[in-house]
Design a protein around this motif. Structure first.
Motif, PDB file in Angstrom:
ATOM      1  N   VAL A 228       0.742  -1.256   0.367  1.00  0.00           N
ATOM      2  CA  VAL A 228       0.105   0.314  -0.042  1.00  0.00           C
ATOM      3  C   VAL A 228       0.806   1.080   0.062  1.00  0.00           C
ATOM      4  N   LEU A 229       0.875   1.739  -1.004  1.00  0.00           N
ATOM      5  CA  LEU A 229       1.823   2.708  -1.656  1.00  0.00           C
ATOM      6  C   LEU A 229       1.026   4.154  -0.736  1.00  0.00           C
ATOM      7  N   SER A 230       1.959   5.394  -0.407  1.00  0.00           N
ATOM      8  CA  SER A 230       0.736   6.815  -0.458  1.00  0.00           C
ATOM      9  C   SER A 230       1.749   7.843  -0.798  1.00  0.00           C
ATOM     10  N   ASP A 231       1.762   9.032  -1.062  1.00  0.00           N
ATOM     11  CA  ASP A 231       2.447   9.867  -0.910  1.00  0.00           C
ATOM     12  C   ASP A 231       3.288   9.840  -2.478  1.00  0.00           C
ATOM     13  N   ARG A 232       4.802   9.631  -1.491  1.00  0.00           N
ATOM     14  CA  ARG A 232       5.997   9.991  -2.813  1.00  0.00           C
ATOM     15  C   ARG A 232       6.899   8.501  -2.274  1.00  0.00           C
ATOM     16  N   SER A 233       5.843   7.498  -1.903  1.00  0.00           N
ATOM     17  CA  SER A 233       6.956   5.930  -0.413  1.00  0.00           C
ATOM     18  C   SER A 233       7.023   5.093  -2.535  1.00  0.00           C
ATOM     19  N   ARG A 234       8.318   4.323  -2.162  1.00  0.00           N
ATOM     20  CA  ARG A 234       8.336   3.819  -3.335  1.00  0.00           C
ATOM     21  C   ARG A 234       9.215   2.178  -2.625  1.00  0.00           C
ATOM     22  N   GLY A 235       8.098   0.965  -3.575  1.00  0.00           N
ATOM     23  CA  GLY A 235       7.819  -0.040  -3.213  1.00  0.00           C
ATOM     24  C   GLY A 235       8.509  -0.949  -4.052  1.00  0.00           C
ATOM     25  N   VAL A 236       9.726  -1.791  -3.430  1.00  0.00           N
ATOM     26  CA  VAL A 236      10.008  -2.772  -4.309  1.00  0.00           C
ATOM     27  C   VAL A 236       9.665  -4.477  -3.996  1.00  0.00           C
ATOM     28  N   PHE A 237       9.753  -5.085  -5.139  1.00  0.00           N
ATOM     29  CA  PHE A 237       9.519  -6.621  -4.675  1.00  0.00           C
ATOM     30  C   PHE A 237      10.240  -7.211  -5.773  1.00  0.00           C
ATOM     31  N   GLN A 238      10.407  -8.270  -4.762  1.00  0.00           N
ATOM     32  CA  GLN A 238      11.487  -8.855  -6.313  1.00  0.00           C
ATOM     33  C   GLN A 238      12.035 -10.425  -5.528  1.00  0.00           C
ATOM     34  N   GLY A 239      11.120 -11.293  -6.291  1.00  0.00           N
ATOM     35  CA  GLY A 239      10.356 -12.464  -5.915  1.00  0.00           C
ATOM     36  C   GLY A 239      10.777 -13.701  -7.182  1.00  0.00           C
ATOM     37  N   ARG A 240      11.882 -14.498  -6.555  1.00  0.00           N
ATOM     38  CA  ARG A 240      12.739 -15.319  -7.192  1.00  0.00           C
ATOM     39  C   ARG A 240      12.563 -16.855  -6.366  1.00  0.00           C
ATOM     40  N   ILE A 241      11.761 -17.593  -7.873  1.00  0.00           N
ATOM     41  CA  ILE A 241      11.288 -18.775  -7.574  1.00  0.00           C
ATOM     42  C   ILE A 241      12.614 -19.933  -8.439  1.00  0.00           C
ATOM     43  N   GLU A 242      13.273 -20.530  -7.343  1.00  0.00           N
ATOM     44  CA  GLU A 242      14.407 -21.097  -8.211  1.00  0.00           C
ATOM     45  C   GLU A 242      13.826 -23.418  -7.648  1.00  0.00           C
ATOM     46  N   VAL A 243      13.631 -24.140  -9.076  1.00  0.00           N
ATOM     47  CA  VAL A 243      13.307 -25.390  -8.594  1.00  0.00           C
ATOM     48  C   VAL A 243      13.960 -26.460  -9.316  1.00  0.00           C
ATOM     49  N   ALA A 244      14.878 -26.566  -8.705  1.00  0.00           N
ATOM     50  CA  ALA A 244      16.052 -27.677  -9.269  1.00  0.00           C
ATOM     51  C   ALA A 244      15.850 -28.830  -9.448  1.00  0.00           C
ATOM     52  N   ARG A 245      16.694 -29.285 -10.635  1.00  0.00           N
ATOM     53  CA  ARG A 245      16.144 -30.449 -11.347  1.00  0.00           C
ATOM     54  C   ARG A 245      14.939 -31.470 -10.513  1.00  0.00           C
ATOM     55  N   ASP A 246      16.013 -32.004  -9.550  1.00  0.00           N
ATOM     56  CA  ASP A 246      14.962 -33.383  -8.541  1.00  0.00           C
ATOM     57  C   ASP A 246      13.633 -33.057  -8.075  1.00  0.00           C
ATOM     58  N   ALA A 247      13.593 -31.807  -8.003  1.00  0.00           N
ATOM     59  CA  ALA A 247      12.495 -31.072  -6.734  1.00  0.00           C
ATOM     60  C   ALA A 247      10.867 -31.571  -7.731  1.00  0.00           C
TER      61      ALA A 247
END
Lengths: 249, 420
Positions: B301-320
């Motif tokens: 929830v971003l108001s005024d001059r705020s800045r949000g960052v979301f970085q979401g990395r999902i790694e799935v290995a060969r055996d998973a």
């Protein structure tokens, strides 16, 4: 009483209402009929204060106060209620909490004590039972996953709980079966009394069989082209609007 | 010792001064110092090699801040503490980085402070993460918690308070033995221009369950960097929720590894930012073993001059194989100047997986606001109801009702204090 004089309104510069004169005395129910696009819903929105409509001329007073100068929530506090044609879904907002917040906001603005959760639930359960609504509708999110009929009944439930002085019902009957129609009509009839008036926007005579209006007005091209008693609705059911619109044009 | 320190050089100078007096493995600290010297603060200087993981967040304001670790406290710890309305449950309170037994109420599970028993842990990567290197170099206190097999550790509150313009580098290590349970409430708050740079690691053994709820409610002038590493064994659960509401700049980074069959990881979060706040929630989920589940619902929830960052990395290995991954990041912009940067990344090497992700950005719905107002609800309250409704999906994931109610109070407070 509601007194509308020469009301004109437009949306994004396009005129919709072109000079409406209408008086609804206290205790009366008036029906507004008319073809699609004639401005019926716009009238409801303008009376309840939706911001994207611009009032370009005229006045609206409600029990002597200038309605057009008020915010939507102030109009609600003054007793105006709009039953939406397409009720809005509020995901994440519990219906009972929504109703209690609204009721308590109105009570606050009228200088009354707020109801606590227990007092409120007692009231809400009794009203929803009277409207033959499943009790779980209070627990669900506002209008989310409701059928068309359930949404309309939820509007009537809100009206029953908020007890307005002026109810504007915008096609509350559309999409309802005969039984639901009767429940909606009964819900409005239960509020009828010297302090209650209603504007019932509808396409169909059917609702007016159960909810007999004092007056019927026909809206076309943004103007009221004819007014009459309940018999006018029956006449329209037979002959349609075409003759009236041609007459007005 | 010098009165103030500034930038990477300042931190390195502090390390030189303290060297030999810090607890724990001095070789590890020296290696971390070398790594930090090579990397510097991310974004700290103009000509720095840019780290991809810090693309949207620069710690230049941290590099330019002046910290005075030896200055006397400027704010009352009691005032800050009472503002938090902590739960009536065991608490471990750290003030300006040091454990305060007098303010704490020790839990029934195993506890040792880092100062007396330095446990650097095994999951962190100081060589890859400059802020972890900085922490490893300077960490002087923190909490080591240990829940024995099949023990229910109940609720433990881990509280970090800052009372002056200081740099703090807490180091926590939490271990749950097989079948153990714990609800960890991590709270940080303070007053002043300070840096809280936490590193924590979580070991969740077979069938154990760790519920980790965080409230970041730092001073509006403070910097908050937190890096957490979780390793979840067979049938274990790491269920986390982070609420970011404070700080001038915050970065919350989580690395979670689903290491055993049937492990479950939830990395849910909400960020409520206003003024010129910057809040970064960065996660890396590694599916290593088959039949694991990961869930993420992140609300901004971003108001005024705020800045949000979301970085979401999902790694799935060969055996998973049979991995079930879901990630949703949503932003509600309350002002035209507010901004969100979202970077979801999926890297999948197994062929039989179910992974989905989504991002939405929107404003409050004018029709919904009008609907509420037409029922008599004042505009500010209508907006508040809709913001809370937006957050509900993420908050509802917090199963403990007392904890959820406590978080909801923070949301209320945030809403009440921000300008309409």
């Amino acid at each position: 009483m509601l007194d509308i004089r020469g009301l004109a309104a437009s949306i994004v510069g396009k005129p919709i209402l072109k000079g409406i004169d209408l008086t609804v005395p206290e205790g009366e129910v008036h029906a507004i009929m008319g073809p699609n696009g004639s401005g019926k819903s716009t009238l409801g929105y303008v009376l309840s204060g939706r911001e994207d409509y611009e009032v370009t001329a005229g006045s609206v007073t409600f029990n002597g106060i200038d309605l057009l100068g008020m915010e939507p929530e102030q109009r609600a506090a003054a007793g105006v209620f709009l039953a939406f044609q397409a009720p809005i879904e509020l995901p994440g907002v519990n219906n009972a909490n929504f109703l209690r917040t609204a009721l308590n906001a109105l009570r606050r603005s009228r200088g009354q004590d707020e109801l606590d959760a227990v007092q409120f639930l007692k009231l809400a359960r009794a009203e929803s039972k009277r409207l033959a609504m499943p009790e779980d509708m209070l627990k669900r999110n506002v209008n989310v996953g409701f059928s068309g009929g359930e949404k309309k009944r939820n509007e009537v439930l809100q009206m029953a709980i908020l007890r307005p002085k002026l109810a504007i019902l915008d096609e509350t009957d559309s999409g309802l079966d005969i039984d639901a129609l009767r429940i909606v009509a009964d819900g409005v009839n239960a509020l009828r009394g010297p302090d209650f008036s209603a504007l019932v926007i509808t396409h169909h005579q059917r609702l007016l069989d159960h909810l007999v209006p004092n007056r019927v007005h026909v809206l076309a091209h943004g103007r009221i082209v004819r007014s009459g008693g309940p018999e006018l609705a029956k006449e329209l059911e037979k002959s349609g609007y075409a003759g009236l619109i041609a007459e007005a044009a | 010792m010098s009165a103030t320190l500034t930038g990477s050089a300042g931190f390195l100078a502090k390390f030189e001064t303290l060297q030999g007096r810090l607890p724990g493995d001095s070789n590890m600290r020296a290696a971390a110092a070398a790594a930090f010297r090579a990397a510097g603060l991310p974004g700290g200087t103009q000509h720095q090699r840019r780290l991809e993981s810090w693309k949207y967040t620069s710690l230049r304001p941290v590099a330019e801040a002046r910290f005075a670790p030896d200055a006397p406290p400027r704010h009352e710890v009691e005032t800050i503490l009472s503002g938090l309305a902590l739960l009536d449950a065991p608490r471990l309170v750290f003030v300006d980085g040091a454990y305060r037994a007098d303010l704490s109420q020790p839990p029934a599970i195993g506890f040792a402070s880092f100062a007396e028993q330095a446990e650097m842990g095994t999951l962190t990567w100081p060589d890859r993460e400059p802020m972890v290197a900085l922490n490893t170099m300077l960490a002087s206190d923190g909490a080591s918690l240990h829940v024995s097999a099949d023990q229910d550790g109940g609720v433990v509150q881990l509280v970090s308070l800052a009372t002056r313009d200081i740099d703090i580098h807490p180091r926590h290590c939490i271990r749950l033995d097989p079948g153990a349970q714990l609800t960890l409430l991590e709270v940080s708050a303070g007053q002043g221009t300070y840096l809280l740079n936490t590193v924590a690691e979580f070991h969740v053994a077979e069938g154990a369950r760790l519920t980790h709820v965080r409230l970041q409610d730092e001073a509006s002038t403070a910097f908050h960097v937190s890096t957490a590493y979780a390793n979840v064994a067979k049938g274990g659960t790491y269920d986390s929720f982070t609420l970011n509401i404070g700080g001038r700049l915050s970065r919350t980074e989580v690395h979670a590894e689903l290491a055993g069959v049937g492990a479950v990881v939830h990395l849910n979060a909400a960020q409520l930012l206003d003024r010129t706040q910057h809040g970064d929630f960065t996660t890396v989920i590694r599916h290593v073993a088959p039949n694991c589940t990961s869930r993420q619902t992140v609300k901004n929830v971003l108001s005024d001059r705020s800045r949000g960052v979301f970085q979401g990395r999902i790694e799935v290995a060969r055996d998973a194989q049979k991995t079930d991954g879901y990630q949703m990041n949503q932003a509600l912009l309350l002002s035209p100047q507010a901004e969100i940067d979202a970077k979801p990344e999926l890297e999948i090497f197994a062929d039989d997986v179910k992974c989905s992700h989504g991002t939405t950005v929107g404003e409050l719905d004018a029709e919904q606001i009008f609907y509420l107002r037409s029922r008599g609800v004042p505009e500010h309250e209508a907006r508040s109801i809709l913001v809370r409704a937006f957050l509900a999906e993420a908050l509802d994931a917090v199963a403990n009702e007392t904890v959820r109610a406590w978080l909801e109070r923070s949301v209320e407070t945030w809403w009440a204090r921000r300008a309409v």
